[in-house]
Design a protein around this motif. Sequence first.
Motif, PDB file in Angstrom:
ATOM      1  N   ASN A  38       8.560  -5.127   5.549  1.00 37.99           N
ATOM      2  CA  ASN A  38       7.977  -3.877   5.051  1.00 37.99           C
ATOM      3  C   ASN A  38       8.533  -2.641   5.676  1.00 37.99           C
ATOM      4  N   TYR A  39       8.392  -2.736   7.125  1.00 40.69           N
ATOM      5  CA  TYR A  39       8.847  -1.715   7.796  1.00 40.69           C
ATOM      6  C   TYR A  39      10.293  -1.292   7.861  1.00 40.69           C
ATOM      7  N   LEU A  40      11.043  -2.298   7.606  1.00 39.36           N
ATOM      8  CA  LEU A  40      12.488  -2.007   7.302  1.00 39.36           C
ATOM      9  C   LEU A  40      12.764  -1.403   5.956  1.00 39.36           C
ATOM     10  N   ASP A  41      11.932  -1.948   5.035  1.00 35.56           N
ATOM     11  CA  ASP A  41      11.936  -1.170   3.688  1.00 35.56           C
ATOM     12  C   ASP A  41      11.447   0.303   3.743  1.00 35.56           C
ATOM     13  N   TYR A  42      10.553   0.551   4.389  1.00 33.24           N
ATOM     14  CA  TYR A  42      10.306   1.863   4.526  1.00 33.24           C
ATOM     15  C   TYR A  42      11.308   2.827   5.229  1.00 33.24           C
ATOM     16  N   LEU A  43      11.727   2.237   6.097  1.00 41.53           N
ATOM     17  CA  LEU A  43      12.938   3.197   6.920  1.00 41.53           C
ATOM     18  C   LEU A  43      14.042   3.504   5.903  1.00 41.53           C
ATOM     19  N   LEU A  44      14.520   2.353   5.261  1.00 43.40           N
ATOM     20  CA  LEU A  44      15.418   2.281   3.915  1.00 43.40           C
ATOM     21  C   LEU A  44      14.982   3.348   3.271  1.00 43.40           C
ATOM     22  N   TRP A  45      13.860   3.413   2.789  1.00 43.11           N
ATOM     23  CA  TRP A  45      13.147   4.336   1.814  1.00 43.11           C
ATOM     24  C   TRP A  45      13.333   5.859   2.299  1.00 43.11           C
ATOM     25  N   VAL A  46      12.996   6.069   3.508  1.00 39.55           N
ATOM     26  CA  VAL A  46      13.087   7.489   4.100  1.00 39.55           C
ATOM     27  C   VAL A  46      14.329   7.914   4.260  1.00 39.55           C
ATOM     28  N   PHE A  47      15.470   7.115   4.674  1.00 38.40           N
ATOM     29  CA  PHE A  47      16.590   7.652   4.858  1.00 38.40           C
ATOM     30  C   PHE A  47      17.615   7.479   4.002  1.00 38.40           C
ATOM     31  N   THR A  48      17.286   6.771   2.770  1.00 31.08           N
ATOM     32  CA  THR A  48      18.173   6.809   1.876  1.00 31.08           C
ATOM     33  C   THR A  48      18.726   8.082   1.246  1.00 31.08           C
ATOM     34  N   PRO A  49      17.936   8.931   1.126  1.00 33.12           N
ATOM     35  CA  PRO A  49      18.298  10.354   0.538  1.00 33.12           C
ATOM     36  C   PRO A  49      19.359  10.833   1.527  1.00 33.12           C
ATOM     37  N   LEU A  50      19.174  10.675   2.803  1.00 33.53           N
ATOM     38  CA  LEU A  50      20.013  11.266   3.992  1.00 33.53           C
ATOM     39  C   LEU A  50      21.271  10.712   3.766  1.00 33.53           C
ATOM     40  N   ILE A  51      21.323   9.344   3.817  1.00 34.43           N
ATOM     41  CA  ILE A  51      22.513   8.474   3.701  1.00 34.43           C
ATOM     42  C   ILE A  51      23.548   8.928   2.388  1.00 34.43           C
ATOM     43  N   ILE A  52      22.631   9.045   1.282  1.00 35.56           N
ATOM     44  CA  ILE A  52      23.546   9.533  -0.052  1.00 35.56           C
ATOM     45  C   ILE A  52      24.008  11.112   0.345  1.00 35.56           C
ATOM     46  N   VAL A  53      23.211  11.825   0.707  1.00 33.11           N
ATOM     47  CA  VAL A  53      23.703  13.183   1.050  1.00 33.11           C
ATOM     48  C   VAL A  53      25.175  13.278   1.972  1.00 33.11           C
TER      49      VAL A  53
END
Length: 330
Positions: A38-53
């Motif tokens: 769940n913690y990894l999923d949260y990190l992925l959710w937080v950083f996905t926009p930055l990764i895409i950008v």
Amino acid sequence: MLERNETCTADPSLIYLTCLVHLFVDWLELDSLEDYLNYLDYLLWVFTPLIIVFILPVFIVIFLYLSILFLHVYKRKNELKEAYSNSIWDGARKTLATLWDGHATIWHGYELYGMENLPDEGPALIVYYHGALPVDYYYFVAKVILLKGRTCHSVGDHFLFKIPGFKPLLDVFSVIHGPKEECVKALASGHLLAISPGGVREALFSDENYILVWGKRSGFAQVAIDAQVPIIPMFTQNVREGFRSLGGIRLFRWIYERFKIPLVPIYGGFPVKFRTYLGEPIPYDPSLSAAQLAEKTKCAVQALIDKHQKIPGNIFRALLERFDRLQKEE
């Protein structure tokens, strides 16, 4: 955490890997593996926009460079069509030369000076400084094929011929490993022939000070004397900043000198500015011995280094030279 460790020790039915997983989860101070996921999923959710950008613009740049490479090939399509009509290998050679030339232009802003010193026909021996990876020489060979319509024969180290799958490439681009008789034969047949007296040793153990590692080698000079051909010195600016080796570590030097295995790590691939310079030809002179001609050639290559390379080489400066249109003349 202590209770769970004791459980792992006490219960032999638990496999070792399961215990390790439990210990790892405890070390993360998470109550269960589910919490960790769940913690990894949260990190992925937080950083996905930055990764895409940041990732999407990279893909756009790659696409733009591929488009430029396509245009580079398309510009020469008629020449390629003609080459294939003459010989499939001529066409393949010219296609690869076009791709390498496109890579040289895009990645290193490659420039070649002194092309007038290279004969349009007839033999000549080209002697060059060997970078950690001789990509500059590949670019030069591509330019000669495209601008002169000639294939420059090359002398390669023996280990190249032991690499699985390399034989077709070596054959198509006329790479030989010697001996002297084969080199003289290539020149006597009217071909251009290129050799680096420093070879693998210079590639691995020279550095940003661009020291020529030739030792007392004079075999190349004897080839030029026997074939009665001129020698053309060649050097590429910033070639050591594009790729560097860890040849300064004594262990790697010992391994190479003992077993002749080039295990020295090479790093880089930096898009620094490359400029290749062909010096004035050293004419055939029957009064010179092989040792004298070798020394004269070494001085000519060193003169190109002194004129066109800032010592010691600097990667950051070499990157900035991509935006500098002036050659180094001092």
